[in-house]
Design an enzyme around this catalytic site. Structure first.
Site, PDB file in Angstrom:
ATOM      1  N   TYR A   1      12.923 -23.667 -14.092  1.00 16.51           N
ATOM      2  CA  TYR A   1      11.701 -24.239 -13.505  1.00 16.51           C
ATOM      3  C   TYR A   1      10.796 -24.659 -14.646  1.00 16.51           C
ATOM      4  O   TYR A   1      11.085 -24.417 -15.814  1.00 16.51           O
ATOM      5  CB  TYR A   1      11.011 -23.177 -12.617  1.00 16.51           C
ATOM      6  CG  TYR A   1       9.953 -23.719 -11.671  1.00 16.51           C
ATOM      7  CD1 TYR A   1      10.249 -24.725 -10.767  1.00 16.51           C
ATOM      8  CD2 TYR A   1       8.658 -23.196 -11.680  1.00 16.51           C
ATOM      9  CE1 TYR A   1       9.283 -25.214  -9.890  1.00 16.51           C
ATOM     10  CE2 TYR A   1       7.687 -23.673 -10.793  1.00 16.51           C
ATOM     11  CZ  TYR A   1       8.006 -24.681  -9.908  1.00 16.51           C
ATOM     12  OH  TYR A   1       7.053 -25.159  -9.041  1.00 16.51           O
TER      13      TYR A   1
ATOM     14  N   ARG B   1       6.937 -22.729  -7.381  1.00 13.36           N
ATOM     15  CA  ARG B   1       8.026 -22.449  -6.436  1.00 13.36           C
ATOM     16  C   ARG B   1       9.112 -21.540  -7.013  1.00 13.36           C
ATOM     17  O   ARG B   1      10.076 -21.236  -6.316  1.00 13.36           O
ATOM     18  CB  ARG B   1       8.602 -23.762  -5.913  1.00 13.36           C
ATOM     19  CG  ARG B   1       7.644 -24.461  -4.969  1.00 13.36           C
ATOM     20  CD  ARG B   1       8.277 -25.559  -4.175  1.00 13.36           C
ATOM     21  NE  ARG B   1       7.419 -25.966  -3.073  1.00 13.36           N
ATOM     22  CZ  ARG B   1       7.379 -25.382  -1.875  1.00 13.36           C
ATOM     23  NH1 ARG B   1       8.163 -24.344  -1.614  1.00 13.36           N
ATOM     24  NH2 ARG B   1       6.563 -25.826  -0.934  1.00 13.36           N
TER      25      ARG B   1
ATOM     26  N   TRP C   1       0.225 -31.650  -4.630  1.00 15.73           N
ATOM     27  CA  TRP C   1       0.494 -31.120  -5.973  1.00 15.73           C
ATOM     28  C   TRP C   1       0.654 -32.224  -7.015  1.00 15.73           C
ATOM     29  O   TRP C   1       0.237 -32.069  -8.152  1.00 15.73           O
ATOM     30  CB  TRP C   1       1.741 -30.218  -5.949  1.00 15.73           C
ATOM     31  CG  TRP C   1       1.557 -29.080  -5.020  1.00 15.73           C
ATOM     32  CD1 TRP C   1       2.132 -28.918  -3.790  1.00 15.73           C
ATOM     33  CD2 TRP C   1       0.681 -27.950  -5.213  1.00 15.73           C
ATOM     34  NE1 TRP C   1       1.668 -27.752  -3.207  1.00 15.73           N
ATOM     35  CE2 TRP C   1       0.789 -27.145  -4.047  1.00 15.73           C
ATOM     36  CE3 TRP C   1      -0.177 -27.538  -6.237  1.00 15.73           C
ATOM     37  CZ2 TRP C   1       0.070 -25.960  -3.888  1.00 15.73           C
ATOM     38  CZ3 TRP C   1      -0.889 -26.363  -6.088  1.00 15.73           C
ATOM     39  CH2 TRP C   1      -0.756 -25.593  -4.920  1.00 15.73           C
TER      40      TRP C   1
HETATM   41  N1  LIG Z   1      11.091 -27.797  -1.142  1.00 16.12           N
HETATM   42  C1  LIG Z   1      11.515 -27.785  -2.530  1.00 16.12           C
HETATM   43  C2  LIG Z   1      10.528 -28.585  -3.359  1.00 16.12           C
HETATM   44  C3  LIG Z   1      11.113 -28.930  -4.703  1.00 16.12           C
HETATM   45  C4  LIG Z   1      10.150 -29.735  -5.539  1.00 16.12           C
HETATM   46  O1  LIG Z   1       9.474 -30.668  -5.044  1.00 16.12           O
HETATM   47  N2  LIG Z   1      10.071 -29.394  -6.824  1.00 16.12           N
HETATM   48  C5  LIG Z   1       9.189 -30.080  -7.739  1.00 16.12           C
HETATM   49  C6  LIG Z   1       8.446 -29.047  -8.568  1.00 16.12           C
HETATM   50  S1  LIG Z   1       7.541 -27.922  -7.540  1.00 16.12           S
HETATM   51  C7  LIG Z   1      10.019 -30.935  -8.688  1.00 16.12           C
HETATM   52  O2  LIG Z   1      11.208 -30.745  -8.820  1.00 16.12           O
HETATM   53  N3  LIG Z   1       9.362 -31.868  -9.369  1.00 16.12           N
HETATM   54  C8  LIG Z   1       9.998 -32.670 -10.396  1.00 16.12           C
HETATM   55  C9  LIG Z   1      10.801 -33.818  -9.857  1.00 16.12           C
HETATM   56  O3  LIG Z   1      10.739 -34.122  -8.638  1.00 16.12           O
HETATM   57  O4  LIG Z   1      11.483 -34.434 -10.657  1.00 16.12           O
HETATM   58  C10 LIG Z   1      11.592 -26.316  -2.995  1.00 16.12           C
HETATM   59  O5  LIG Z   1      10.935 -25.477  -2.389  1.00 16.12           O
HETATM   60  O6  LIG Z   1      12.347 -26.037  -3.935  1.00 16.12           O
END
Ligand SMILES: N[C@@H](CCC(=O)N[C@@H](CS)C(=O)NCC(=O)O)C(=O)O
Length: 201
Positions: free
Chosen positions: A8, A14, A104
């Site tokens: 992460y 998350r 976010w």
């Molecule tokens: N519902 C998914 C949401 C996943 C998500 O949107 N992650 C974001 C970070 S919180 C992410 O990967 N952001 C970077 C990207 O989309 O490349 C979970 O709970 O894992």
């Protein structure tokens, strides 16, 4: 015991629910925190291209709640019966529905603040009242022992309190539950020693 590697950003976000379950259960894992540039490099090779993901002996699990639910089942934190598990899932999903409404990724700080203010003023009180009613006089949301639903409440409300220090201030039973979770063995040490995160989120 499988080899666990959780990837992460350097945020609680998350990934923190998985970290709480590892901390409480005393299970060793690799807490892999990566920067945005490294993420963009590996993103195309990760199924569904989102963080967090958990490698379990090389198998990649995605979706934070699927990861949390799997770890909760492995460690006895999912609820004692299928019925309790459904109740636990209902609490987790209710909290997640709310936290997922937050903007976010919004870059415009004025827009972000306006949406957040609206969520705190108009939606939070109803959710908090439902959660407090559900908890009632019990120590934990479901059954007579802690589950990952209690952890999820603490994890998410901690983040929401960073955004709005008044969040949940009128809900003394929910605040007492936060305190119970935060003083559990494993969790209290984790909270004391965990890394500083970007914007305290
Ligand atoms: N519902 C998914 C949401 C996943 C998500 O949107 N992650 C974001 C970070 S919180 C992410 O990967 N952001 C970077 C990207 O989309 O490349 C979970 O709970 O894992």
């Amino acid at each position: 015991m499988p080899y666990y590697k959780l990837t992460y950003f350097n945020l609680r976000g998350r990934a923190e629910i998985a970290r709480y379950i590892f901390a409480f259960s005393g299970i060793k894992y690799e807490d892999n925190r990566i920067g945005r540039m490294d993420w963009l490099t590996i993103k195309p090779s990760i199924p569904f291209g989102k963080l967090p993901f958990l490698e379990v002996d090389g198998i990649i699990l995605h979706q934070s709640l699927a990861i949390g639910r799997y770890l909760a089942k492995e460690t006895g934190l999912a609820g004692k019966t299928h019925l309790e598990q459904a109740q636990v899932d209902g609490i987790v999903d209710s909290i997640d529905d709310f936290i997922s409404l937050f903007p976010w990724g919004e870059q415009d700080q004025d827009v972000k603040q306006e949406i957040q203010n609206n969520l705190f003023s108009n939606l939070a009180p109803e959710l908090l009242q439902h959660l407090e009613n559900y908890l009632g006089e019990k120590d934990w949301f479901v059954g007579n022992s802690v589950t990952w639903a209690d952890f999820y409440w603490d994890v998410c409300s901690t983040t929401l309190i960073v955004l709005n220090p008044n969040f949940a201030q009128n809900f003394s039973k929910l605040l007492a539950l936060k305190n119970r979770v935060q003083t559990l063995p494993g969790i209290s040490e984790w909270i004391k020693n965990r890394p500083e995160t970007i914007n305290s989120l």
